[in-house]
Design a protein around this motif. Structure first.
Motif, short mmCIF file in Angstrom:
data_model
loop_
_atom_site.label_atom_id
_atom_site.label_comp_id
_atom_site.label_asym_id
_atom_site.label_seq_id
_atom_site.Cartn_x
_atom_site.Cartn_y
_atom_site.Cartn_z
N ASP A 1 0.98 -0.98 -0.07
CA ASP A 1 -0.11 0.05 0.10
C ASP A 1 0.86 1.35 0.12
N GLY A 2 0.18 2.24 -0.07
CA GLY A 2 0.82 3.67 -0.35
C GLY A 2 1.89 4.04 0.98
N LEU A 3 1.19 3.70 2.36
CA LEU A 3 2.05 3.86 3.32
C LEU A 3 3.47 2.98 3.46
N GLU A 4 3.32 1.83 3.06
CA GLU A 4 4.45 0.78 2.89
C GLU A 4 5.37 1.26 1.85
N PHE A 5 5.03 1.76 0.70
CA PHE A 5 5.58 2.51 -0.45
C PHE A 5 6.43 3.68 0.17
N LEU A 6 5.84 4.55 1.01
CA LEU A 6 6.44 5.57 1.44
C LEU A 6 7.67 5.44 2.38
N GLN A 7 7.36 4.13 3.28
CA GLN A 7 8.33 3.73 4.35
C GLN A 7 9.54 3.30 3.51
N ALA A 8 9.46 2.53 2.64
CA ALA A 8 10.53 1.99 1.63
C ALA A 8 11.46 2.97 0.92
N LEU A 9 10.40 3.69 0.42
CA LEU A 9 11.23 4.95 -0.22
C LEU A 9 11.87 6.03 0.85
N HIS A 10 11.41 6.29 1.89
CA HIS A 10 12.15 6.72 2.93
C HIS A 10 13.47 6.21 3.22
N GLU A 11 13.65 4.74 3.22
CA GLU A 11 14.89 4.32 3.50
C GLU A 11 15.86 4.52 2.62
N THR A 12 15.52 4.66 1.33
CA THR A 12 16.40 4.69 0.18
C THR A 12 16.63 6.13 -0.55
N MET A 13 15.72 7.09 -0.15
CA MET A 13 15.97 8.45 -0.64
C MET A 13 15.85 9.45 0.69
N SER A 14 16.69 10.47 0.81
CA SER A 14 16.64 11.41 1.77
C SER A 14 17.04 12.66 1.04
N PRO A 15 16.17 13.86 1.00
CA PRO A 15 14.71 14.02 1.58
C PRO A 15 13.92 12.96 0.46
N LEU A 16 12.81 12.93 0.84
CA LEU A 16 11.74 12.42 0.22
C LEU A 16 11.29 13.35 -0.88
N PRO A 17 11.16 13.05 -2.24
CA PRO A 17 10.49 13.80 -3.36
C PRO A 17 8.83 14.27 -2.84
N PRO A 18 8.43 15.21 -3.36
CA PRO A 18 7.24 15.50 -3.03
C PRO A 18 6.04 14.47 -3.44
N VAL A 19 5.16 14.03 -2.69
CA VAL A 19 4.36 13.09 -3.02
C VAL A 19 2.88 13.48 -2.90
N ILE A 20 1.82 12.98 -3.81
CA ILE A 20 0.32 13.48 -3.83
C ILE A 20 -0.07 11.94 -3.73
N MET A 21 -0.83 11.68 -2.65
CA MET A 21 -1.37 10.31 -2.65
C MET A 21 -2.65 10.39 -3.10
N LEU A 22 -3.24 9.42 -3.90
CA LEU A 22 -4.71 9.52 -4.24
C LEU A 22 -5.31 7.94 -3.85
N THR A 23 -6.33 8.10 -3.67
CA THR A 23 -7.38 6.94 -3.26
C THR A 23 -8.83 7.05 -3.62
N GLY A 24 -9.32 6.02 -3.89
CA GLY A 24 -10.72 5.72 -4.49
C GLY A 24 -11.65 6.36 -3.16
N GLU A 25 -11.52 6.07 -2.00
CA GLU A 25 -12.28 6.68 -0.86
C GLU A 25 -11.61 7.47 0.15
N GLY A 26 -12.01 8.38 0.59
CA GLY A 26 -11.37 9.24 1.72
C GLY A 26 -11.20 8.41 2.81
N ASN A 27 -10.31 8.64 3.47
CA ASN A 27 -9.95 8.12 4.85
C ASN A 27 -9.05 8.88 5.63
N GLU A 28 -9.60 9.61 6.51
CA GLU A 28 -9.24 10.44 7.29
C GLU A 28 -7.72 10.02 8.12
N LYS A 29 -7.99 8.63 8.65
CA LYS A 29 -6.79 8.07 9.50
C LYS A 29 -5.69 7.90 8.50
#
Length: 605
Positions: free
Chosen positions: A112-140
């Motif tokens: 999922d997107g959060l796992e992707f970001l965690q993996a990306l964070h381990e290989t790139m610093s700082p992170l490039p700008p990210v816009i996350m898209l989802t089919g349904e809104g989830n505030e959490k």
């Protein structure tokens, strides 16, 4: 997998934690960075919009096509779009392309997107700008994503072209603003570091080398050069820093009439600067382009190093500060030109200080050499003065003693045989005594002249009128002479009484001695003239022909026969020597038959 609904929606998506005003702030920052006070020699081409690389990580081919259509429909940006249909492929592309923006689907087939970001964070610093898209809104999920570093969280069902484009542009603008701030902070730190190292440099060579090394790092260019002008407007590369693989130009003598042929050196005095992004697409002559190509230059910046004379404030072009880009052509930013210009000012100050120190050292060495010569001359002068004093003592003792014996013998001889010799012989004996006395006075005069002004004396308060009275009394003038003394308040000097007494005694004594009238007059006047006294001795005696006015101050010079008036011809030369040693002057006004006026000045202190 989630897909777009292409129906328009009026629901407001979750906003980025960054301010909505970021695009406006970015525009203001760009405006500030674009302003330049430099005179640009080569026009800057109209910059195209910033070009961005956007990575789309989404397993839905339809969604990726829609994203591309939305992006391409925007006229406000130029983009290259790369795609990945799973998380692992997206991570590889991030490593390979370093995208300016990642459009990340939350639900991917492998993670999922959060796992992707965690993996990306381990290989790139700082992170490039990210816009996350989802089919349904989830505030959490949105909150967790924002914590990791997601710039915006968008619900696909609520998006349309405008909202999507605005979100992308906003995030890119925010990132551009952050990059601008980071770049400016880095530049400021580097500038401060370079300025500090330049100020601490010991020699001019070290100063110039430090500057070129700092500029190479500051501008991320391939070569930096400091070019110093010669008197004939040719020049020498006096400092250089460059990356490996490029042609070395240090210490090269450059005399090329085509170099800047349409620009005189004087133009640099007005702050003329050059910015060239492509040497083949500029105003440069073929001759100049050929010269730059010898050093593999494709783009360059040039600013003058101008010195100000500390006293006259007259400007002088010392040389040029150049930045070369050899890898590719380059669109230089105005803030880069300003940085180079600021460094040229720092360099000008350092060069001026170095030249000032060099001048001081040269003067100090010259002064030290002069002092050594002066010490040697002073020592030699003391030795010569001692020799002169020894000679004067010998002359006084060993020469005057026989003269006194001759005078005594002549007197004894005349007394013993006065009744046995004729009158003519008596006159000859008298002549012997007279000549011996004259020679004795002559030797005494030489002794006085050699010692004039060299006596070890102490200054003391002197009442001038009282001193004049003392001199007149010591001369015992005949009753036929009327001597008029100064009247009114008497000036008091802090001076050498013996020397002033000697001068007055000679001048007044000469007026008495040479007076040729039965009822003569001598007038003495004293006047204050600034820091000096002016004292005059005027008589109505025989006067002196103007042709002899300079002659009488020479040693051994007399105007009358010594048989008529006994004189050594040394008195006035002693007077002149004493007065000039006291920083005064003596003058004479006289004509034959009209008397004489001797006037001299004497310092009050």
């Amino acid at each position: 997998m989630s897909t777009f609904s292409q129906e328009p929606s009026f629901r407001q998506p979750l906003q980025s934690i960054q301010s909505q005003k970021a695009p406006e702030l970015m525009r203001r920052a760009d405006n500030r960075s674009d302003r330049s006070e430099s005179v640009i020699e080569s026009p800057i081409p109209t910059p195209r919009p910033n070009h961005y690389t956007i990575l789309i990580v989404d397993d839905s081919t339809t969604d990726r096509v829609i994203y591309q259509r939305y992006i391409n429909s925007s006229n406000m940006m130029s983009c290259s779009i790369i795609e990945a249909d799973c998380g692992d492929a997206g991570l590889e592309m991030c490593q390979e392309h370093s995208p300016d923006l990642v459009l990340l689907d939350y639900m991917l087939p492998d993670l999922d997107g959060l796992e992707f970001l965690q993996a990306l964070h381990e290989t790139m610093s700082p992170l490039p700008p990210v816009i996350m898209l989802t089919g349904e809104g989830n505030e959490k999920v949105a909150v967790e994503a924002m914590k990791i570093g997601v710039r915006d969280y968008l619900v696909k069902n609520d998006l349309n072209a405008d909202r999507f484009s605005q979100a992308v542009q906003r995030v890119l603008s925010q990132q551009a603003l952050k990059n601008l701030v980071d770049r400016q902070q880095r530049q400021q730190r580097l500038m401060a570091s370079i300025a500090l190292r330049v100020s601490r440099a010991v020699s001019l060579e070290e100063t110039l080398h430090t500057a070129t090394e700092g500029i190479l790092q500051l501008l991320d260019c391939d070569r930096t050069v400091i070019y110093r002008f010669n008197a004939d407007c040719s020049g020498t590369i006096v400092a250089e820093s460059l990356l490996p693989g490029w042609t070395v130009s240090l210490n090269m003598q450059i005399k090329d009439t085509c170099l800047e042929s349409n620009i005189s050196v004087e133009k640099y005095l007005d702050g003329h600067k050059t910015i060239i992004g492509d040497i083949h697409n500029s105003y440069l002559t073929p001759c100049h382009i050929n010269m730059l190509e010898q050093f593999q230059v494709k783009a360059n910046l040039v600013v003058p190093i101008v010195l100000n004379h500390p006293e006259t404030q007259k400007k002088k072009v010392w040389g040029l500060l150049l930045a070369h880009h050899c890898r590719t052509t380059r669109e230089w930013r105005n803030d880069e030109l300003r940085l180079l210009d600021d460094l040229s000012v720092q360099l000008a100050i350092a060069i001026q200080q170095s030249e000032f120190v060099t001048t001081l050292k040269s003067k100090a060495e010259s002064l030290s050499s002069s002092n050594r010569r002066l010490v040697r001359a002073t020592k030699l002068l003391k030795e010569r003065n001692k020799e002169l004093d020894d000679f004067a003592y010998i002359a006084s003792h060993d020469l005057r003693a026989p003269l006194r014996a001759i005078t005594n013998l002549a007197s004894w001889l005349e007394e013993d045989i006065s009744d046995k010799i004729p009158e003519e012989s008596k006159e000859q004996l008298q002549l012997i005594r007279s000549r011996a006395k004259r020679l004795d006075e002559f030797i005494k005069g030489l002794l006085d002249y050699s010692r004039a002004g060299r006596q070890h004396l102490e200054k003391q308060p002197v009442d001038v009128h009282h001193l004049i009275t003392e001199v007149i009394d010591s001369l015992s003038p005949p009753a036929t002479l009327t001597i008029t003394q100064p009247v009114g308040s008497s000036p008091t000097l802090e001076t050498y009484k013996l020397l002033l007494h000697q001068v007055l005694s000679n001048l007044i004594g000469n007026a008495v001695k040479y007076h040729d009238k039965e009822n003569g007059t001598i007038q003495i006047t004293v006047q204050e003239r600034g820091e000096h006294l002016s004292i005059s001795v005027t008589d109505n005696g025989p006067g002196i022909d103007p042709m002899h006015h300079q002659k009488i101050f020479g040693i051994f010079q007399t105007l009358s026969s010594r048989d008529e008036i006994e004189s050594t011809g040394i008195g006035l030369s002693i007077v002149k020597k004493i007065i000039e040693q006291q920083k005064g002057k003596i003058s004479l006004e006289s004509s034959v038959g009209e008397g004489s006026t001797f006037t001299f000045t004497w310092p009050k202190a």
